[in-house]
Scaffold this motif. Structure first.
Motif, PDB file in Angstrom:
ATOM      1  N   THR A 152       0.838  -1.195   0.000  1.00 19.63           N
ATOM      2  CA  THR A 152       0.000   0.000   0.000  1.00 19.63           C
ATOM      3  C   THR A 152       0.870   1.241   0.000  1.00 19.63           C
ATOM      4  O   THR A 152       2.045   1.210   0.341  1.00 19.63           O
ATOM      5  CB  THR A 152      -0.906   0.019   1.242  1.00 19.63           C
ATOM      6  OG1 THR A 152      -0.063  -0.043   2.389  1.00 19.63           O
ATOM      7  CG2 THR A 152      -1.862  -1.142   1.242  1.00 19.63           C
ATOM      8  N   ALA A 153       0.247   2.349  -0.373  1.00 18.65           N
ATOM      9  CA  ALA A 153       0.955   3.627  -0.350  1.00 18.65           C
ATOM     10  C   ALA A 153       1.241   4.008   1.092  1.00 18.65           C
ATOM     11  O   ALA A 153       0.563   3.545   2.004  1.00 18.65           O
ATOM     12  CB  ALA A 153       0.089   4.695  -1.018  1.00 18.65           C
ATOM     13  N   PRO A 154       2.230   4.848   1.317  1.00 17.49           N
ATOM     14  CA  PRO A 154       2.521   5.280   2.680  1.00 17.49           C
ATOM     15  C   PRO A 154       1.289   5.910   3.319  1.00 17.49           C
ATOM     16  O   PRO A 154       0.459   6.517   2.650  1.00 17.49           O
ATOM     17  CB  PRO A 154       3.636   6.315   2.509  1.00 17.49           C
ATOM     18  CG  PRO A 154       4.264   5.979   1.198  1.00 17.49           C
ATOM     19  CD  PRO A 154       3.153   5.409   0.351  1.00 17.49           C
TER      20      PRO A 154
ATOM     21  N   SER B  81      14.319   5.620   6.836  1.00 19.58           N
ATOM     22  CA  SER B  81      14.132   6.620   5.775  1.00 19.58           C
ATOM     23  C   SER B  81      13.233   6.108   4.647  1.00 19.58           C
ATOM     24  O   SER B  81      12.951   6.846   3.701  1.00 19.58           O
ATOM     25  CB  SER B  81      15.490   7.050   5.218  1.00 19.58           C
ATOM     26  OG  SER B  81      16.093   5.982   4.510  1.00 19.58           O
ATOM     27  N   ARG B  82      12.769   4.884   4.744  1.00 19.92           N
ATOM     28  CA  ARG B  82      11.863   4.356   3.723  1.00 19.92           C
ATOM     29  C   ARG B  82      10.552   5.145   3.702  1.00 19.92           C
ATOM     30  O   ARG B  82      10.064   5.582   4.743  1.00 19.92           O
ATOM     31  CB  ARG B  82      11.526   2.888   4.004  1.00 19.92           C
ATOM     32  CG  ARG B  82      12.645   1.929   3.874  1.00 19.92           C
ATOM     33  CD  ARG B  82      12.105   0.536   4.161  1.00 19.92           C
ATOM     34  NE  ARG B  82      13.169  -0.395   4.444  1.00 19.92           N
ATOM     35  CZ  ARG B  82      13.028  -1.477   5.193  1.00 19.92           C
ATOM     36  NH1 ARG B  82      11.868  -1.763   5.761  1.00 19.92           N
ATOM     37  NH2 ARG B  82      14.043  -2.272   5.401  1.00 19.92           N
ATOM     38  N   ALA B  83       9.979   5.263   2.532  1.00 16.44           N
ATOM     39  CA  ALA B  83       8.706   5.976   2.384  1.00 16.44           C
ATOM     40  C   ALA B  83       7.591   5.317   3.196  1.00 16.44           C
ATOM     41  O   ALA B  83       6.671   5.991   3.656  1.00 16.44           O
ATOM     42  CB  ALA B  83       8.312   6.048   0.916  1.00 16.44           C
ATOM     43  N   ASP B  84       7.681   4.013   3.379  1.00 19.00           N
ATOM     44  CA  ASP B  84       6.619   3.295   4.101  1.00 19.00           C
ATOM     45  C   ASP B  84       6.985   2.989   5.554  1.00 19.00           C
ATOM     46  O   ASP B  84       6.397   2.097   6.168  1.00 19.00           O
ATOM     47  CB  ASP B  84       6.258   2.002   3.373  1.00 19.00           C
ATOM     48  CG  ASP B  84       7.397   0.985   3.368  1.00 19.00           C
ATOM     49  OD1 ASP B  84       8.538   1.341   3.748  1.00 19.00           O
ATOM     50  OD2 ASP B  84       7.144  -0.176   2.986  1.00 19.00           O
ATOM     51  N   ALA B  85       7.908   3.741   6.124  1.00 20.23           N
ATOM     52  CA  ALA B  85       8.372   3.455   7.488  1.00 20.23           C
ATOM     53  C   ALA B  85       7.247   3.497   8.522  1.00 20.23           C
ATOM     54  O   ALA B  85       7.310   2.813   9.538  1.00 20.23           O
ATOM     55  CB  ALA B  85       9.484   4.419   7.895  1.00 20.23           C
ATOM     56  N   ARG B  86       6.211   4.285   8.262  1.00 22.45           N
ATOM     57  CA  ARG B  86       5.090   4.409   9.213  1.00 22.45           C
ATOM     58  C   ARG B  86       4.029   3.321   9.033  1.00 22.45           C
ATOM     59  O   ARG B  86       3.127   3.196   9.853  1.00 22.45           O
ATOM     60  CB  ARG B  86       4.401   5.759   9.044  1.00 22.45           C
ATOM     61  CG  ARG B  86       5.232   6.949   9.418  1.00 22.45           C
ATOM     62  CD  ARG B  86       4.402   8.225   9.240  1.00 22.45           C
ATOM     63  NE  ARG B  86       5.157   9.406   9.557  1.00 22.45           N
ATOM     64  CZ  ARG B  86       5.316   9.893  10.785  1.00 22.45           C
ATOM     65  NH1 ARG B  86       4.766   9.279  11.803  1.00 22.45           N
ATOM     66  NH2 ARG B  86       6.021  10.984  10.992  1.00 22.45           N
TER      67      ARG B  86
END
Length: 190
Positions: A7-9, A67-72
């Motif tokens: 999925t998108a962040p 630092s990954r876009a999907d870290a959250r």
């Protein structure tokens, strides 16, 4: 193990309640006797005098993961996100630095209790800033690595205790601690 989320962040974080994760009640001290079947880490093989260097070697992997876009993004509702694992590891670095200090400076200290699951909820790991967590993790890693670098050969068997009766030495504390850092890298696939 779960796969990487597709999925998108997530949108900007909110203070809305998040699905709770069942607290980890396992006594992980068994990793001092046998390799971890999940991450493959063999704590008993760790030389306490190599812990500082190993922590320094692992830190860039944590920084990159955070630092990954999907870290959250949680891969599943009841599995921590990379951010939550990173905040946990930052706190592990801090807690174990204090425990190591106690071992080196006091005779047979009793470690203060730490409820990692309560901390994750109270400090809202899920709402923290991944950039800030990465910086704090790096600082905490530098601090504990430097302290492990000061351990003399005659200090490796100095004992201390958790409130549940588990006894650690400087050597076994380093081995146990390092497993936590490595295991969670495995959890976040970093």
């Amino acid at each position: 193990m779960t796969s990487e989320p597709t999925t998108a962040p997530a949108a900007a974080p909110s203070a809305a309640p998040i699905p709770t994760i069942e607290p980890d009640t396992k006594d992980w001290t068994w990793v001092l006797r046998e390799p971890c079947p999940e991450c493959g880490f063999a704590a008993a093989d760790v030389d306490v005098h190599a812990v500082g260097g190993t922590v320094r070697d692992l830190t860039p992997r944590w920084i990159s993961a955070l630092s990954r876009a999907d870290a959250r993004v949680r891969p599943e509702p009841t599995v921590w996100s990379t951010l939550e694992y990173g905040a946990h590891v930052r706190d592990v670095l801090r807690i174990f630095d204090e425990r190591l200090r106690l071992l080196l400076e006091e005779d047979d200290p009793l470690f203060p209790n730490w409820d990692q699951d309560a901390t994750a909820l109270e400090d809202r790991y899920d709402l923290q800033d991944p950039v800030v967590v990465a910086d704090e993790l790096a600082d905490a890693a530098d601090a504990i690595a430097a302290r492990f670098d000061t351990v003399r050969p005659d200090q490796t068997e100095r004992p201390g205790r958790r409130s549940n009766g588990s006894v650690f030495t400087v050597r076994t504390l380093g081995q146990y601690f390092l497993h936590d850092v490595v295991h969670h890298l495995h959890d976040v696939r970093a």
